[in-house]
Design a protein around this motif. Structure first.
Motif, mmCIF file in Angstrom:
data_model
loop_
_atom_site.group_PDB
_atom_site.id
_atom_site.type_symbol
_atom_site.label_atom_id
_atom_site.label_comp_id
_atom_site.label_asym_id
_atom_site.label_seq_id
_atom_site.Cartn_x
_atom_site.Cartn_y
_atom_site.Cartn_z
ATOM 1 N N GLY A 378 0.896 -1.127 -0.012
ATOM 2 C CA GLY A 378 -0.040 -0.031 0.151
ATOM 3 C C GLY A 378 0.750 1.323 -0.109
ATOM 4 O O GLY A 378 0.452 2.275 -0.405
ATOM 5 N N TYR A 379 2.029 1.127 0.251
ATOM 6 C CA TYR A 379 3.146 2.152 0.068
ATOM 7 C C TYR A 379 4.056 1.921 -0.845
ATOM 8 O O TYR A 379 4.368 0.662 -1.435
ATOM 9 C CB TYR A 379 3.753 2.438 1.475
ATOM 10 N N LEU A 380 4.707 3.106 -1.497
ATOM 11 C CA LEU A 380 5.955 2.995 -2.136
ATOM 12 C C LEU A 380 7.093 3.432 -1.669
ATOM 13 O O LEU A 380 7.078 4.562 -0.780
ATOM 14 C CB LEU A 380 5.508 3.651 -3.367
ATOM 15 N N SER A 381 8.231 3.208 -1.961
ATOM 16 C CA SER A 381 9.683 3.841 -1.306
ATOM 17 C C SER A 381 9.542 5.237 -2.186
ATOM 18 O O SER A 381 9.008 5.110 -3.227
ATOM 19 C CB SER A 381 10.745 2.844 -1.707
ATOM 20 N N ALA A 382 10.279 6.076 -1.389
ATOM 21 C CA ALA A 382 10.444 7.279 -1.841
ATOM 22 C C ALA A 382 10.670 7.657 -3.283
ATOM 23 O O ALA A 382 10.191 8.537 -4.032
ATOM 24 C CB ALA A 382 11.385 7.908 -0.894
ATOM 25 N N ASN A 383 11.727 6.770 -3.795
ATOM 26 C CA ASN A 383 12.246 6.911 -4.944
ATOM 27 C C ASN A 383 11.284 6.487 -6.254
ATOM 28 O O ASN A 383 11.477 6.672 -7.519
ATOM 29 C CB ASN A 383 13.646 5.899 -5.239
ATOM 30 N N LEU A 384 10.042 5.875 -5.620
ATOM 31 C CA LEU A 384 8.961 5.630 -6.771
ATOM 32 C C LEU A 384 7.851 6.717 -6.847
ATOM 33 O O LEU A 384 7.085 6.630 -7.831
ATOM 34 C CB LEU A 384 8.575 4.153 -6.588
ATOM 35 N N LEU A 385 7.970 7.711 -5.975
ATOM 36 C CA LEU A 385 6.815 8.743 -5.873
ATOM 37 C C LEU A 385 6.774 9.719 -6.921
ATOM 38 O O LEU A 385 7.779 10.216 -7.425
ATOM 39 C CB LEU A 385 6.880 9.191 -4.732
ATOM 40 N N GLY A 386 5.636 10.416 -7.592
ATOM 41 C CA GLY A 386 5.610 11.131 -8.419
ATOM 42 C C GLY A 386 6.321 10.883 -9.495
ATOM 43 O O GLY A 386 6.828 11.860 -10.506
ATOM 44 N N LYS A 387 6.241 9.578 -10.085
ATOM 45 C CA LYS A 387 6.908 9.165 -11.429
ATOM 46 C C LYS A 387 5.913 8.623 -12.516
ATOM 47 O O LYS A 387 4.755 7.937 -12.244
ATOM 48 C CB LYS A 387 7.978 8.077 -11.143
ATOM 49 N N PRO A 388 6.191 8.818 -13.814
ATOM 50 C CA PRO A 388 5.274 8.230 -14.692
ATOM 51 C C PRO A 388 5.584 6.681 -14.886
ATOM 52 O O PRO A 388 6.752 6.306 -14.560
ATOM 53 C CB PRO A 388 5.913 8.984 -16.250
ATOM 54 N N VAL A 389 4.584 5.789 -14.958
ATOM 55 C CA VAL A 389 4.611 4.472 -15.139
ATOM 56 C C VAL A 389 3.797 4.293 -16.458
ATOM 57 O O VAL A 389 3.027 4.660 -17.017
ATOM 58 C CB VAL A 389 3.966 3.652 -14.100
ATOM 59 N N LEU A 390 4.413 3.018 -17.306
ATOM 60 C CA LEU A 390 4.062 2.920 -18.549
ATOM 61 C C LEU A 390 3.189 1.369 -18.200
ATOM 62 O O LEU A 390 3.871 0.387 -17.511
ATOM 63 C CB LEU A 390 4.929 2.234 -19.396
ATOM 64 N N LEU A 391 1.670 1.319 -18.206
ATOM 65 C CA LEU A 391 1.037 0.302 -18.170
ATOM 66 C C LEU A 391 0.910 -0.677 -18.986
ATOM 67 O O LEU A 391 0.583 -0.383 -20.479
ATOM 68 C CB LEU A 391 -0.456 0.693 -17.753
ATOM 69 N N LEU A 392 1.390 -1.878 -18.690
ATOM 70 C CA LEU A 392 1.665 -2.927 -19.930
ATOM 71 C C LEU A 392 0.266 -3.271 -20.383
ATOM 72 O O LEU A 392 0.157 -3.457 -21.800
ATOM 73 C CB LEU A 392 2.376 -4.075 -19.386
ATOM 74 N N LYS A 393 -0.961 -3.329 -19.737
ATOM 75 C CA LYS A 393 -2.204 -4.042 -20.470
ATOM 76 C C LYS A 393 -2.665 -3.026 -21.567
ATOM 77 O O LYS A 393 -3.179 -3.363 -22.332
ATOM 78 C CB LYS A 393 -3.103 -4.352 -19.284
ATOM 79 N N THR A 394 -2.500 -1.700 -21.093
ATOM 80 C CA THR A 394 -2.980 -0.753 -22.108
ATOM 81 C C THR A 394 -1.927 0.118 -23.106
ATOM 82 O O THR A 394 -2.424 0.576 -23.895
ATOM 83 C CB THR A 394 -3.801 0.336 -21.360
ATOM 84 N N GLY A 395 -0.785 0.074 -22.373
ATOM 85 C CA GLY A 395 0.183 0.961 -23.093
ATOM 86 C C GLY A 395 -0.051 2.408 -22.850
ATOM 87 O O GLY A 395 0.743 3.209 -23.694
ATOM 88 N N GLY A 396 -0.738 2.769 -22.069
ATOM 89 C CA GLY A 396 -0.876 4.188 -21.448
ATOM 90 C C GLY A 396 0.047 4.402 -20.288
ATOM 91 O O GLY A 396 0.570 3.781 -19.834
ATOM 92 N N PHE A 397 -0.071 5.814 -20.165
ATOM 93 C CA PHE A 397 0.714 6.266 -18.948
ATOM 94 C C PHE A 397 -0.300 6.652 -17.642
ATOM 95 O O PHE A 397 -1.417 6.973 -17.847
ATOM 96 C CB PHE A 397 1.457 7.516 -19.316
ATOM 97 N N ALA A 398 0.485 6.468 -16.408
ATOM 98 C CA ALA A 398 -0.224 7.080 -15.421
ATOM 99 C C ALA A 398 0.914 7.596 -14.580
ATOM 100 O O ALA A 398 2.151 7.821 -14.848
ATOM 101 C CB ALA A 398 -1.070 5.722 -14.399
ATOM 102 N N MET A 399 0.544 7.905 -13.258
ATOM 103 C CA MET A 399 1.267 8.679 -12.353
ATOM 104 C C MET A 399 1.528 8.246 -10.892
ATOM 105 O O MET A 399 0.279 7.828 -10.591
ATOM 106 C CB MET A 399 1.283 10.167 -12.312
ATOM 107 N N THR A 400 2.566 7.747 -10.425
ATOM 108 C CA THR A 400 2.700 7.254 -9.068
ATOM 109 C C THR A 400 2.113 8.419 -7.968
ATOM 110 O O THR A 400 2.464 9.511 -8.407
ATOM 111 C CB THR A 400 3.668 6.305 -8.682
#
Length: 621
Positions: A378-400
Motif C-alpha cells: 500500500g506504500y511505495l519507497s520514496a524513489n518511486l513517488l511522483g513518477k510516470p509509469v507505463l501500464l503494460l495492459k493498455t500501453g498508456g501512462f499513469a503517475m505514481t
C-alpha cells in the motif's frame, strides 16, 4: 569535537562555503577521449553487429588506476565477441600490443543489493593495457555480434557520455530500410552520410563541452543532460505491446496459485484488504534474485515457476502477484517505472530508463511493489513517488502518488546529574511508510545489525554513551501500522560541570528532523532539479537539571512558513526543566523541486539550521 555537532557544522559549511563547489564544471581533466566510434549494423530480426574503435589519452597520473584498463560487457547467451585488438601507443610512436594473457574474461559482479543472488549471463572482458603511463594513448578495437534481439524485430539503444573531454564521439546505426529509427537527441547532433544500398544510415555526434557538476540529491542526468535515445518502437504503446508479447500467459493462475490466493484472502473484508494481503505475502515469501539469463532481462518466468522456486526478479514478483490477484477476481497490470532518480522519460522508448516493474490495481487506483521487502503493501519507497509509469495492459501512462501517509515523532528526555553525567530515554514513533523500515531493521535484524542501530542512536547523544532497547517491534512495541521504539542509556561527560556550560538542543537520531534538513540543504546553490520528498516530523527533547544548576539563557522561539516549509520551535522552562519542541513539515506539488523552488526555501533552511545549532546556557556549582 562532539559528534552531535558534526552534522550541524556540515550544514553551516554548506551555506557559507558551498559557492566554490557550485562552480565546479564536473568535467574530469584526467583523461581525454580522442575518439569513440560505435557502429551498429542491425538486421531485420533485431540482431546486430557492433564495431567499436575507442582511443583515450592519459593526462594525469590519477587517471591510470581507473583508465589503465577497458571493460567490454557482453551476454554469454546472446552475444559473441568476434575480434579484439588493443595496444598502448607511446608518445614516441612505439606501439605496445595487449597480449592474450592481458585480456581477462570474468563474471560481472552481482548488482543486487544485500544478500540477493544474481543469476545472469553477463560476462566481462577486461583489457589491461601494458606499460600505461601519463601521455600514452590507450586504444581498443573490437567487434561484437548480438545473435538474438531482446525484442524480436526491434532495436533500441540509450547513450550518454561520462564527463570527459571528447574529441570525437560518434554513433552510427545502419538499419534495414524497412526499420525506421526514431530518436530523442539532446547534446547529440545528426551527421549527414551516405547509406549503403537497401539500408538507411543514421549518425549522431556528441557535442563536446563542459558539464555541470552533478549536485547532491539532483535528478538523473538523463532528465536534463546530453543523451541519445534511439529505437524502432514508434511510441511507448508499441514498447508495451512488445513486453506483453514476451510475457503472454505468464500470469495465468495455476491450481496452486488459486488455492494459495483463496487461503490468504479468506475472511478479509474488502478488495483492498485482499490486494494488500497478497502483495505482503509475495514480498515476504519470494526472495529477490536478479535473473538475467538470455532474454530474461525483459521476459518474466511463469507465475507457477516463481511460486515453486520462491525467488525471482521484479518482473517475476509482479507476474506472481498479478496471478494471485486474478485468482480472487482482482484485475491488475504490470507497470514499468524508473527505480532511480529519473523523473522524465525520453520521447523515444528504451530500456535504459524504465528499469523496474511494479503492479497497478486500477479498481483501487493502488500501486503495489511486491519486491520491496522493507516497504509495507500500500506504500511505495520514496524513489518511486511522483513518477510516470507505463501500464503494460493498455500501453498508456499513469503517475505514481506524490504524497503518502507518513509521520515521524521522537521524544527524548535527559536526566542530568551534578557531575555532568546523564541518563536518557528515547521514544520513537513512526507511522505510514516509515513504519516498516523501522520494524524490519529491528525486529527482523541479526544482533550485529541491531547493535549497529543502537550505535547510531548513541553517536547522536555523544561520546562514552551506552544503552539498550526497552521495546522494539515484535516485543509489544508496535501497534498496527504504527511502530514504537524505546531506547534508554547513559552518557558520560554529557554536560561540562561545574562552571558555566552550553548544552546542544539537537540530538539527531535516524530519520530525525536534523537529517531531513540536511538532505534539503546539501547544496548552497542549485542549477539542477532535485528530489524533495514530503516531510512531517515532530521532535521533543527535555532536560532535567540538578538543583545546583542555574539555567541562564534559552534560545528564542522560531516560527516560519516559507517556500513550502513550515517550522516551529519553542523553548519552555518549568522549574529546572527545559522542554524543546520542534515541528517541521514540507509539502510540494511534485516529487522534485526546481532551482527557483530551492531559492524560495533557502531563507527558511538557513534559519532552521541556526536554530538547530542553538544552545542552552547553564552554570553549575
Amino acid at each position: 569535537m562532539p559528534r552531535r555537532y558534526c552534522a550541524l557544522l556540515c550544514l553551516w559549511i554548506l551555506f557559507t562555503c558551498g559557492q566554490v563547489l557550485a562552480r565546479d564544471t564536473g568535467t574530469d581533466p584526467g583523461v581525454v577521449v580522442d575518439r569513440s566510434i560505435q557502429h551498429y549494423v542491425v538486421e531485420p530480426d533485431g540482431s546486430y553487429q557492433l564495431s567499436v574503435d575507442h582511443a583515450k589519452t592519459i593526462v594525469q597520473p590519477r587517471a591510470l588506476r581507473a583508465h589503465g584498463q577497458y571493460t567490454i560487457s557482453y551476454n554469454r547467451t546472446l552475444d559473441e565477441v568476434l575480434s579484439l585488438e588493443a595496444w598502448t601507443q607511446k608518445p614516441d610512436g612505439r606501439r605496445v600490443p595487449v597480449q592474450p594473457g592481458q585480456v581477462q574474461d570474468q563474471q560481472e559482479a552481482a548488482a543486487a543489493s544485500g544478500e540477493a543472488p544474481m543469476f545472469q549471463d553477463t560476462r566481462l572482458k577486461v583489457v589491461v593495457f601494458p606499460e600505461a603511463a601519463v601521455g600514452d594513448q590507450l586504444v581498443v578495437r573490437y567487434v561484437l555480434r548480438r545473435r538474438a534481439a531482446l525484442f524480436p524485430g526491434h532495436f533500441e539503444d540509450l547513450s550518454t557520455s561520462p564527463f570527459y573531454f571528447n574529441r570525437n564521439f560518434l554513433l552510427i546505426y545502419d538499419m534495414p530500410a524497412s526499420m525506421p529509427l526514431h530518436a530523442d537527441a539532446v547534446g547529440f547532433v545528426p551527421v549527414p552520410g551516405e547509406s549503403p544500398p537497401g539500408r538507411r544510415r543514421y549518425q549522431w555526434r556528441y557535442v563536446n563541452g563542459d558539464n555541470e557538476r552533478l549536485e547532491a540529491g539532483s535528478v538523473s542526468y538523463l532528465d536534463y543532460g546530453k543523451r541519445l535515445a534511439v529505437s524502432t518502437f514508434p511510441d511507448y504503446a508499441a514498447f508495451a505491446r512488445a513486453f506483453r508479447t514476451g510475457a503472454a500467459g505468464k500470469a495465468n493462475p495455476s491450481p496452486a496459485i488459486t488455492a494459495l490466493a483463496r487461503q490468504l484472502t479468506a475472511g478479509l473484508p474488502d478488495t483492498r484488504a485482499r490486494a494488500l494481503a497478497l502483495s505482503d505475502w509475495v514480498r515476504h515469501n519470494i526472495r529477490y534474485a536478479g535473473l538475467y539469463m538470455g532474454t530474461g532481462g525483459v521476459v518474466p518466468h511463469a507465475a507457477s515457476t516463481v511460486l515453486e522456486n520462491r525467488y525471482g526478479d521484479c518482473k517475476d514478483h509482479a507476474v506472481l502477484l498479478e496471478a494471485l490477484l486474478a485468482a480472487v477476481g482482482i484485475d491488475s497490470t504490470g507497470a514499468l517505472v524508473n527505480s532511480g532518480n529519473a523523473y522524465r522519460l525520453p520521447e523515444t522508448p528504451t530500456l535504459g530508463v524504465l528499469n523496474h516493474m511494479i503492479t497497478w490495481v486500477p479498481g483501487l487506483d493502488l500501486y503495489l511493489d511486491p519486491t520491496a521487502e522493507t516497504v509495507g503493501a500500500g506504500y511505495l519507497s520514496a524513489n518511486l513517488l511522483g513518477k510516470p509509469v507505463l501500464l503494460l495492459k493498455t500501453g498508456g501512462f499513469a503517475m505514481t502518488p506524490i504524497l503518502q501517509p507518513e509521520r515521524n515523532r521522537t521524544t527524548t528526555w535527559f536526566d542530568i546529574r551534578r557531575d555532568g553525567r546523564s541518563s536518557f530515554r528515547l521514544s520513537k514513533t513512526a507511522s505510514g511508510v516509515m513504519a516498516e523500515p523501522y520494524r524490519t531493521a529491528l525486529r527482523d535484524s541479526r544482533q550485529a545489525e541491531r547493535d549497529a542501530f543502537a550505535l547510531r542512536m548513541l553517536q547522536a547523544v555523544g561520546r562514552k554513551s551506552r544503552g539498550v532497547f526497552d521495546a522494539v517491534p515484535g516485543d509489544g512495541g508496535g501497534n498496527g501500522d504504527e511502530v514504537r521504539i524505546s531506547f534508554s542509556g547513559t552518557s558520560e561527560g554529557f554536560l561540562d560541570l561545574p562552571g558555566p556550560s552550553a548544552l546542544a538542543t539537537t540530538y539527531d537520531f535516524w530519520g530525525g528532523l536534523g537529517e531531513a534538513v540536511l538532505n534539503l540543504s546539501q547544496e548552497s546553490e542549485r542549477r539542477q532539479e532535485f528530489v524533495c520528498p514530503a516531510i512531517d516530523i515532530d521532535d521533543e527533547t527535555g532536560f532535567r537539571f540538578p538543583k545546583e544548576v542555574r539555567i541562564l539563557a534559552l534560545p528564542r522561539p522560531v516560527s516560519l512558513m516559507d517556500g513550502g516549509i513550515v517550522y516551529r520551535a519553542s523553548y519552555t522552562r518549568r522549574g529546572n526543566q527545559v522542554v524543546v519542541r520542534r515541528r517541521l513539515s514540507f509539502r510540494h506539488g511534485r516529487a522534485t523541486c526546481t532551482p527557483d523552488d530551492f531559492r524560495a526555501m533557502q531563507p527558511a533552511l538557513e534559519r532552521i539550521v541556526r536554530d538547530l545549532r542553538s544552545q542552552i546556557v547553564v552554570s553549575g556549582s
